[in-house]
Design an enzyme around this catalytic site. Structure first.
Site, PDB file in Angstrom:
ATOM      1  N   CYS A 142       0.938  -1.285   0.015  1.00  0.00           N
ATOM      2  CA  CYS A 142       0.035   0.000   0.003  1.00  0.00           C
ATOM      3  C   CYS A 142       0.959   1.183   0.110  1.00  0.00           C
ATOM      4  CB  CYS A 142      -0.945   0.067   1.259  1.00  0.00           C
ATOM      5  SG  CYS A 142      -2.404   1.001   0.783  1.00  0.00           S
ATOM      6  N   LYS A 163     -12.186   8.106  -2.134  1.00  0.00           N
ATOM      7  CA  LYS A 163     -11.347   7.057  -1.512  1.00  0.00           C
ATOM      8  C   LYS A 163     -11.692   5.607  -2.217  1.00  0.00           C
ATOM      9  CE  LYS A 163     -10.302   4.848   2.960  1.00  0.00           C
ATOM     10  NZ  LYS A 163     -10.822   4.850   4.479  1.00  0.00           N
ATOM     11  N   SER A 193      -7.988   0.152   0.482  1.00  0.00           N
ATOM     12  CA  SER A 193      -8.376   1.311   1.476  1.00  0.00           C
ATOM     13  C   SER A 193      -7.230   2.397   1.262  1.00  0.00           C
ATOM     14  CB  SER A 193      -8.403   0.988   2.616  1.00  0.00           C
ATOM     15  OG  SER A 193      -8.912   1.911   3.543  1.00  0.00           O
ATOM     16  N   HIS A 236      -4.294  -4.664   0.357  1.00  0.00           N
ATOM     17  CA  HIS A 236      -4.156  -5.174   1.503  1.00  0.00           C
ATOM     18  C   HIS A 236      -4.575  -6.547   1.438  1.00  0.00           C
ATOM     19  CE1 HIS A 236      -2.602  -1.850   3.768  1.00  0.00           C
ATOM     20  NE2 HIS A 236      -3.485  -1.118   3.243  1.00  0.00           N
ATOM     21  N   GLU A 238      -3.596  -9.014   3.034  1.00  0.00           N
ATOM     22  CA  GLU A 238      -3.354  -9.572   4.407  1.00  0.00           C
ATOM     23  C   GLU A 238      -4.626  -9.059   5.362  1.00  0.00           C
ATOM     24  OE1 GLU A 238      -1.928  -5.268   4.643  1.00  0.00           O
ATOM     25  OE2 GLU A 238      -1.795  -6.812   3.254  1.00  0.00           O
ATOM     26  N   ARG A 250     -15.718   3.331  12.050  1.00  0.00           N
ATOM     27  CA  ARG A 250     -14.903   4.414  12.695  1.00  0.00           C
ATOM     28  C   ARG A 250     -15.409   5.806  11.953  1.00  0.00           C
ATOM     29  NH1 ARG A 250      -9.127   3.844  11.060  1.00  0.00           N
ATOM     30  NH2 ARG A 250     -10.006   4.860   9.108  1.00  0.00           N
TER      31      ARG A 250
END
Length: 327
Positions: A142, A163, A193, A236, A238, A250
């Site tokens: 990333c 985003k 992300s 990502h 993982e 969040r």
């Protein structure tokens, strides 16, 4: 085979519950074998979550892997217990005389800052320069991928209007088979992300880089140098099943402008929870990296890393992997 971790690392209990074989340092000392040595430069604020995700991804290999954890000395994160850092992490000055088969540089929540404005940028560039002579293959993730491409090749990053957030379809795009994606389906899924991107035209203009995989929706995913020693992953793989859900909730609580992650929740309903559709490809990605780009290539005597011949092309490197494995 197990992964070797520091004694009592918090990730151990999570991995044991998932039936992942981990071996603490004391037991590993009795093993009369040459394990693969991996250093993880963890730049993420939640160190424990990232440790667990990466260790899980590295655990599905028949190769014993010894893990060291590194953090920056020029910036101390505020989202992790200082005792945890002192107990399990080392700084660059503490490890700079060692040699490693592989290295992982994680992402970081600083992507909308100019690289030179990041507090630990100078330290990070020292580490990336050091990796050329002390690490065989480095996997950048990333923001870590963006930072590596910028430092090593001058590839810029760009802000995106909205985003990139969700689970996206990807495919292999390099003209010949690539061992990093051996065993992958024609279409596979990856979490993203991020607020920035790298662009295909910039990478295509660099003769020392190869684009290995892309997504029609979110652009370039995997890039490699000509020798398999520098690999850049923009997503990502993982991530845990609930990582994007936690990010989404969040940001909602903070009143930030955030859309629901794409192709993530069952029936696009957050209350029905996420659908995990990237775990198998994530396992393959890390297993293939460990096997073909680290284990099959790195010298037994790691101090010889500085003498490695860099003359092979990307295609010759891949052909050599095929000869080693009979494929």
């Amino acid at each position: 085979m197990p992964i070797r971790i520091p004694n009592n690392l918090p990730a151990k209990e999570t991995l044991k519950k998932e039936r992942i074989f981990v071996m603490e340092e004391e037991r590993a000392l009795n093993q009369d074998i040459r394990p693969i040595r991996i250093i993880i430069l963890n730049l993420m604020p939640n160190k424990v979550a990232t440790e667990t995700q990466l260790l899980r991804s590295l655990s599905n290999s028949p190769i014993q892997v010894d893990i060291d954890l590194m953090c920056t000395a020029s910036y101390t994160p505020t989202h992790v217990n200082e005792e945890h850092l002192i107990k399990y992490y080392e700084t660059f000055d503490e490890i700079k005389d060692r040699y490693y088969d592989g290295m992982i540089i994680t992402g970081a929540p600083v992507e909308q800052m100019k690289f030179e404005e990041v507090k630990y940028w100078e330290e990070l560039t020292r580490i990336m320069e050091w990796s050329k002579t002390h690490v065989y293959s480095t996997l950048h993730i990333c923001w870590g991928a963006q930072a590596g491409l910028y430092y090593h090749y001058g590839i810029p990053k760009y802000d995106v209007p909205e985003k990139v957030f969700g689970i996206f379809e990807h495919s292999m795009t390099y003209s010949k088979p690539v061992k990093l994606f051996r065993g992958f389906d024609d279409v596979f899924y990856v979490p993203h992300s991020r607020h920035t991107e790298i662009r295909r035209e910039d990478i295509a203009a660099c003769p020392n880089l190869r684009i290995l995989s892309e997504s029609e929706e979110c652009g370039v995913y995997a890039v490699s140098d000509l020798h398999g020693r520098q690999i850049f992953i923009t997503g990502h793989s993982e991530y845990d099943a609930d990582t994007l859900d936690k990010e989404y909730r969040r940001d909602l609580e903070k009143g930030l402008p955030i859309k629901m992650p794409v192709n993530y929740y069952k029936n696009d309903d957050p209350e029905q929870g996420p659908v995990l559709r990237w775990r198998s490809s994530a396992t393959l990605l890390y297993t293939n990296w460990l096997n073909y780009y680290v284990y099959q290539e790195t010298p037994f005597d790691l101090s010889l890393l500085e003498e490695i011949d860099h003359s092979k092309s990307h295609d010759e490197f891949e052909a050599n992997c095929s000869e080693l494995t009979g494929n």
